[in-house]
Design a protein around this motif. Structure first.
Motif, PDB file in Angstrom:
ATOM      1  N   LYS A  69       0.855  -1.184   0.000  1.00 48.19           N
ATOM      2  CA  LYS A  69       0.000   0.000   0.000  1.00 48.19           C
ATOM      3  C   LYS A  69       0.898   1.244   0.000  1.00 48.19           C
ATOM      4  CE  LYS A  69      -4.087  -2.172   1.234  1.00 48.19           C
ATOM      5  NZ  LYS A  69      -5.397  -2.083   1.886  1.00 48.19           N
ATOM      6  N   TRP A  92      -0.387  -9.414   7.808  1.00 53.25           N
ATOM      7  CA  TRP A  92      -1.692  -9.146   7.188  1.00 53.25           C
ATOM      8  C   TRP A  92      -2.393 -10.463   6.818  1.00 53.25           C
ATOM      9  CZ3 TRP A  92      -2.766 -10.786   2.211  1.00 53.25           C
ATOM     10  CH2 TRP A  92      -4.080 -10.553   1.808  1.00 53.25           C
ATOM     11  N   ALA A 258     -13.397   1.766   7.909  1.00 51.50           N
ATOM     12  CA  ALA A 258     -13.517   1.360   6.493  1.00 51.50           C
ATOM     13  C   ALA A 258     -14.968   1.104   6.134  1.00 51.50           C
ATOM     14  CB  ALA A 258     -12.687   0.098   6.232  1.00 51.50           C
ATOM     15  N   THR A 262     -17.611   4.881   3.270  1.00 54.30           N
ATOM     16  CA  THR A 262     -17.746   4.363   1.902  1.00 54.30           C
ATOM     17  C   THR A 262     -19.202   3.994   1.597  1.00 54.30           C
ATOM     18  OG1 THR A 262     -17.036   2.323   2.958  1.00 54.30           O
ATOM     19  CG2 THR A 262     -15.459   3.374   1.478  1.00 54.30           C
ATOM     20  N   MET A 316     -22.299   2.258  -8.353  1.00 52.71           N
ATOM     21  CA  MET A 316     -20.885   2.191  -7.958  1.00 52.71           C
ATOM     22  C   MET A 316     -19.956   2.104  -9.178  1.00 52.71           C
ATOM     23  SD  MET A 316     -20.621   0.033  -4.437  1.00 52.71           S
ATOM     24  CE  MET A 316     -21.318  -1.458  -5.058  1.00 52.71           C
ATOM     25  N   ILE A 325      -6.827   3.264  -6.639  1.00 52.86           N
ATOM     26  CA  ILE A 325      -6.002   2.501  -5.693  1.00 52.86           C
ATOM     27  C   ILE A 325      -4.530   2.801  -5.996  1.00 52.86           C
ATOM     28  CG2 ILE A 325      -5.171   0.154  -5.175  1.00 52.86           C
ATOM     29  CD1 ILE A 325      -7.984  -0.869  -5.392  1.00 52.86           C
ATOM     30  N   ARG A 327      -0.420   1.793  -5.101  1.00 47.18           N
ATOM     31  CA  ARG A 327       0.488   0.797  -4.530  1.00 47.18           C
ATOM     32  C   ARG A 327       1.922   1.239  -4.804  1.00 47.18           C
ATOM     33  NH1 ARG A 327      -3.557  -1.082  -2.571  1.00 47.18           N
ATOM     34  NH2 ARG A 327      -4.300  -3.233  -2.670  1.00 47.18           N
ATOM     35  N   PHE A 387     -14.733  -2.623  -5.264  1.00 48.11           N
ATOM     36  CA  PHE A 387     -14.189  -3.136  -3.999  1.00 48.11           C
ATOM     37  C   PHE A 387     -12.733  -3.578  -4.163  1.00 48.11           C
ATOM     38  CE2 PHE A 387     -18.816  -3.824  -3.621  1.00 48.11           C
ATOM     39  CZ  PHE A 387     -19.042  -3.071  -2.468  1.00 48.11           C
ATOM     40  N   GLY A 388     -12.050  -3.074  -5.163  1.00 50.45           N
ATOM     41  CA  GLY A 388     -10.669  -3.479  -5.407  1.00 50.45           C
ATOM     42  C   GLY A 388     -10.645  -4.873  -6.010  1.00 50.45           C
ATOM     43  N   ARG A 392      -6.335  -8.556  -1.525  1.00 49.39           N
ATOM     44  CA  ARG A 392      -6.651  -7.435  -0.635  1.00 49.39           C
ATOM     45  C   ARG A 392      -7.976  -6.772  -0.982  1.00 49.39           C
ATOM     46  NH1 ARG A 392      -1.833  -5.308   2.768  1.00 49.39           N
ATOM     47  NH2 ARG A 392      -3.688  -4.918   4.028  1.00 49.39           N
ATOM     48  N   CYS A 394     -11.781  -5.743  -0.792  1.00 48.70           N
ATOM     49  CA  CYS A 394     -12.566  -5.343   0.379  1.00 48.70           C
ATOM     50  C   CYS A 394     -13.175  -6.554   1.082  1.00 48.70           C
ATOM     51  CB  CYS A 394     -13.679  -4.408  -0.073  1.00 48.70           C
ATOM     52  SG  CYS A 394     -14.762  -3.909   1.263  1.00 48.70           S
ATOM     53  N   ILE A 395     -12.937  -6.653   2.377  1.00 50.82           N
ATOM     54  CA  ILE A 395     -13.499  -7.789   3.129  1.00 50.82           C
ATOM     55  C   ILE A 395     -14.997  -7.584   3.368  1.00 50.82           C
ATOM     56  CG2 ILE A 395     -13.225  -7.002   5.545  1.00 50.82           C
ATOM     57  CD1 ILE A 395     -11.895  -9.709   6.119  1.00 50.82           C
ATOM     58  N   PHE A 399     -21.199  -7.404   2.738  1.00 50.66           N
ATOM     59  CA  PHE A 399     -21.833  -6.643   3.811  1.00 50.66           C
ATOM     60  C   PHE A 399     -22.344  -5.309   3.247  1.00 50.66           C
ATOM     61  CE2 PHE A 399     -21.958  -3.774   7.390  1.00 50.66           C
ATOM     62  CZ  PHE A 399     -22.143  -4.537   8.525  1.00 50.66           C
ATOM     63  N   ALA A 400     -21.485  -4.626   2.496  1.00 42.91           N
ATOM     64  CA  ALA A 400     -21.826  -3.290   1.991  1.00 42.91           C
ATOM     65  C   ALA A 400     -22.990  -3.333   1.000  1.00 42.91           C
ATOM     66  CB  ALA A 400     -20.597  -2.654   1.334  1.00 42.91           C
TER      67      ALA A 400
HETATM   68  C1  HEM Z   1     -19.687   0.604  -0.608  1.00 47.82           C
HETATM   69  C2  HEM Z   1     -18.900   0.373   0.411  1.00 47.82           C
HETATM   70  C3  HEM Z   1     -17.447  -0.002   0.320  1.00 47.82           C
HETATM   71  C4  HEM Z   1     -16.540   0.241  -0.674  1.00 47.82           C
HETATM   72  C5  HEM Z   1     -16.776   0.963  -1.994  1.00 47.82           C
HETATM   73  C6  HEM Z   1     -15.275  -0.337  -0.256  1.00 47.82           C
HETATM   74  C7  HEM Z   1     -14.130  -0.333  -1.038  1.00 47.82           C
HETATM   75  C8  HEM Z   1     -12.943  -0.936  -0.669  1.00 47.82           C
HETATM   76  C9  HEM Z   1     -11.786  -1.055  -1.531  1.00 47.82           C
HETATM   77  C10 HEM Z   1     -11.661  -0.511  -2.949  1.00 47.82           C
HETATM   78  C11 HEM Z   1     -10.826  -1.712  -0.827  1.00 47.82           C
HETATM   79  C12 HEM Z   1      -9.427  -2.092  -1.328  1.00 47.82           C
HETATM   80  C13 HEM Z   1      -8.442  -1.001  -1.086  1.00 47.82           C
HETATM   81  C14 HEM Z   1      -7.060  -1.353  -1.638  1.00 47.82           C
HETATM   82  O1  HEM Z   1      -6.849  -2.408  -2.206  1.00 47.82           O
HETATM   83  O2  HEM Z   1      -6.185  -0.488  -1.500  1.00 47.82           O
HETATM   84  C15 HEM Z   1     -11.366  -2.000   0.487  1.00 47.82           C
HETATM   85  C16 HEM Z   1     -10.679  -2.653   1.497  1.00 47.82           C
HETATM   86  C17 HEM Z   1     -11.222  -2.904   2.736  1.00 47.82           C
HETATM   87  N1  HEM Z   1     -12.518  -2.678   3.154  1.00 47.82           N
HETATM   88 FE1  HEM Z   1     -14.008  -1.878   2.031  1.00 47.82          FE
HETATM   89  N2  HEM Z   1     -15.433  -0.882   0.976  1.00 47.82           N
HETATM   90  C18 HEM Z   1     -16.744  -0.720   1.370  1.00 47.82           C
HETATM   91  C19 HEM Z   1     -17.325  -1.175   2.545  1.00 47.82           C
HETATM   92  C20 HEM Z   1     -16.660  -1.831   3.548  1.00 47.82           C
HETATM   93  C21 HEM Z   1     -17.280  -2.360   4.741  1.00 47.82           C
HETATM   94  C22 HEM Z   1     -18.771  -2.292   5.052  1.00 47.82           C
HETATM   95  C23 HEM Z   1     -16.276  -2.890   5.513  1.00 47.82           C
HETATM   96  C24 HEM Z   1     -16.336  -3.561   6.857  1.00 47.82           C
HETATM   97  C25 HEM Z   1     -17.351  -3.571   7.673  1.00 47.82           C
HETATM   98  C26 HEM Z   1     -15.037  -2.708   4.779  1.00 47.82           C
HETATM   99  C27 HEM Z   1     -13.785  -3.105   5.219  1.00 47.82           C
HETATM  100  C28 HEM Z   1     -12.647  -3.116   4.445  1.00 47.82           C
HETATM  101  C29 HEM Z   1     -11.361  -3.640   4.911  1.00 47.82           C
HETATM  102  C30 HEM Z   1     -11.055  -4.205   6.287  1.00 47.82           C
HETATM  103  C31 HEM Z   1     -10.468  -3.514   3.833  1.00 47.82           C
HETATM  104  C32 HEM Z   1      -9.003  -3.953   3.803  1.00 47.82           C
HETATM  105  C33 HEM Z   1      -8.936  -5.397   3.358  1.00 47.82           C
HETATM  106  C34 HEM Z   1      -7.530  -5.962   3.302  1.00 47.82           C
HETATM  107  O3  HEM Z   1      -6.605  -5.250   2.904  1.00 47.82           O
HETATM  108  O4  HEM Z   1      -7.401  -7.152   3.634  1.00 47.82           O
HETATM  109  N3  HEM Z   1     -15.313  -2.072   3.589  1.00 47.82           N
HETATM  110  N4  HEM Z   1     -12.667  -1.535   0.547  1.00 47.82           N
END
Ligand code: HEM
Length: 455
Positions: A69, A92, A258, A262, A316, A325, A327, A387-388, A392, A394-395, A399-400
């Motif tokens: 990152k 990680w 996170a 979003t 979206m 994103i 890196r 969500f990428g 990595r 989005c976890i 949920f979202a």
């Molecule tokens: C519309 C809603 C959401 C969008 C657009 C979104 C988008 C993203 C994206 C693009 C990434 C990747 C970032 C990267 O690779 O640099 C990411 C990672 C992540 N998101 Fe989401 N996200 C959303 C909702 C959520 C929700 C609801 C949660 C948890 C309750 C969440 C938790 C995370 C976490 C923990 C990561 C890091 C995962 C890792 O690196 O293992 N996100 N998200």
């Protein structure tokens, strides 16, 4: 080795002024001029822009271990420590393995009930607003909603809502981080400026409070199957060890941060697009009305809302809350014969890929039908990336989507949301892609059948 086309910018500043003025116009111009790959400078940093699905796949999946990152994430560590978003490498991977099961599709359905309950509670407030003819700030309301949903899912209570002091502290932490992330020049966080000191005080307040909750849960696990319960129960397969309390705190802060903003912006932008496209809006209302009694428990009837889901996916695509994103290459690498030297920042322009004319028919058109048959997401794996992608990704992706779908369905079953200043809404690509100005909406109660949903 092939040479990456380089755009020459201003001395010292590079493309910083254009980037700040309109990053999306700049992405478009560069992709149209150079195609799949090009480079430019942002101040002293060299950026390589990748606009080709295979190149993106290479960075996010095939050779993801070489792409850490970028510097942007270092700021986040101030509040998120070694949580999932900011950690790297084996640490990680280990954490992701521990936490992933809690976000499995089957597990998150239990949070759907919370999503629906909290949305109905907001609907109750909106009914009162309508009676007094109030105009609401849509972004604020969506943020409050998603914050309540994520805290209920994490702790089984609206923790930040229950204490004014704690709520003030978490809001300060969020504002402070957002400002630091969006400023190019800033003093280091350890210099005792009033803002830095205040951040420390508020951060410590949140930390002490959450560590207390964690410690109480160790003593009295109770029977709440919230995310905290699952995180506390998560154990390493080989050693049988769980997370330390500090690590639990970092992960909780990470999921909270996170998970709410979003999602709130995904909701705001969906309302915005529905306002601009009355035909699509009427289709959403029709689908929801067809649920009949089912509207009383939307979360049990999600499969009956395919159009609403397609609207969210299309929203979206056009306006992804995470618009790009970054890196940083750890070691020299090659992408299709182009040298990516160690230390280079690679940038994946998610929003541009979502509108790339090589990959989409009529890319600027808001057309939810394209997502209706459910195959497009997979087919466009490295083009459609709200969500990428890769390990990595989005976890919280399931949920979202579930959350936005439930919130939209419940609110649209009861209200017509009319944005008053739709003509003046501008985009602000900061940490997330959010509206530059307030989104002011008039809420009108729809005439609903008696049997329908009442908050
Ligand atoms: C519309 C809603 C959401 C969008 C657009 C979104 C988008 C993203 C994206 C693009 C990434 C990747 C970032 C990267 O690779 O640099 C990411 C990672 C992540 N998101 Fe989401 N996200 C959303 C909702 C959520 C929700 C609801 C949660 C948890 C309750 C969440 C938790 C995370 C976490 C923990 C990561 C890091 C995962 C890792 O690196 O293992 N996100 N998200």
């Amino acid at each position: 080795m092939k040479t990456i086309p380089h755009e020459k910018g201003l001395p010292l500043l590079g493309f910083l002024p254009e980037f700040r003025k309109d990053i999306f116009a700049m992405d478009k111009r560069l992709v149209e001029k150079h195609g799949n790959i090009c480079s430019y400078n942002l101040g002293p940093n060299k950026i390589v822009l990748l606009a080709q699905p295979d190149y993106i796949k290479h960075v996010l999946q095939e050779n993801y271990l070489n792409y850490k990152k970028d510097y942007f994430y270092d700021e986040l560590k101030l509040a998120l420590g070694q949580g999932l978003v900011t950690s790297e490498g084996d640490f990680w991977r280990h954490q992701r393995k521990l936490i992933q099961p809690a976000f499995h599709r089957n597990e998150i359905t239990q949070f759907a009930e919370i999503m629906e309950r909290e949305t109905k509670s907001l609907a109750g407030d909106w009914k009162n607003n309508e009676r007094s003819n109030t105009i609401i700030d849509l972004t604020e309301d969506m943020k409050k909603l998603t914050m309540k949903i994520v805290s209920q899912s994490l702790f089984g209570t609206r923790i930040f809502d229950n204490s004014a002091k704690l709520s003030e502290s978490i809001n300060y932490v969020i504002d402070y981080l957002t400002q630091r992330l969006e400023r190019y020049l800033k003093l280091p966080p350890n210099i005792p400026t009033p803002r830095n000191l205040l951040f420390r005080r508020h951060y410590n307040n949140v930390r002490d409070h959450l560590l207390d909750i964690i410690s109480n849960r160790h003593e009295n696990p109770g029977d709440k199957k919230d995310l905290l319960f699952m995180l506390l129960a998560a154990q390493d397969e080989e050693t049988g060890l769980g997370m330390s309390d500090q690590q639990l705190f970092d992960e909780i802060m990470t999921l909270f941060m996170a998970g709410h903003e979003t999602t709130a912006h995904a909701l705001v932008w969906t309302w915005y697009l529905l306002n601009l496209h009355p035909y699509v809006e009427s289709q959403v209302h029709d689908e929801i009305e067809n649920l009949g009694e089912g509207i009383n428990s939307v979360f049990k009837n999600m499969e009956a809302l395919p159009y609403t889901r397609a609207v969210i996916l299309e929203s979206m695509r056009l306006i992804p809350p995470v618009w790009g994103i970054g890196r940083e290459a750890s070691e020299d690498d090659q992408i299709n014969g182009f040298l990516i030297p160690a230390g280079t920042t690679v940038y994946i322009p998610i929003r541009r890929m979502h509108r790339h004319p090589d990959h989409w028919n009529d890319p600027e058109k808001f057309d939810p039908d394209r997502f209706l048959d459910g195959t497009l997401e997979k087919e466009k794996r490295w083009v459609y990336m709200p969500f990428g992608g890769g390990p990595r990704q989005c976890i919280g992706n399931h949920f979202a989507v579930l959350e936005v779908q439930i919130a939209l369905a419940v609110l649209a079953s009861l209200f017509q949301v009319q944005i008053n200043n739709i003509e003046n809404i501008e985009f602000n690509p900061g940490v997330t892609l959010r509206p530059k100005n307030r989104v002011l909406a008039k809420i009108q109660v729809k005439k609903v059948r008696d049997s329908q949903n009442k908050p």
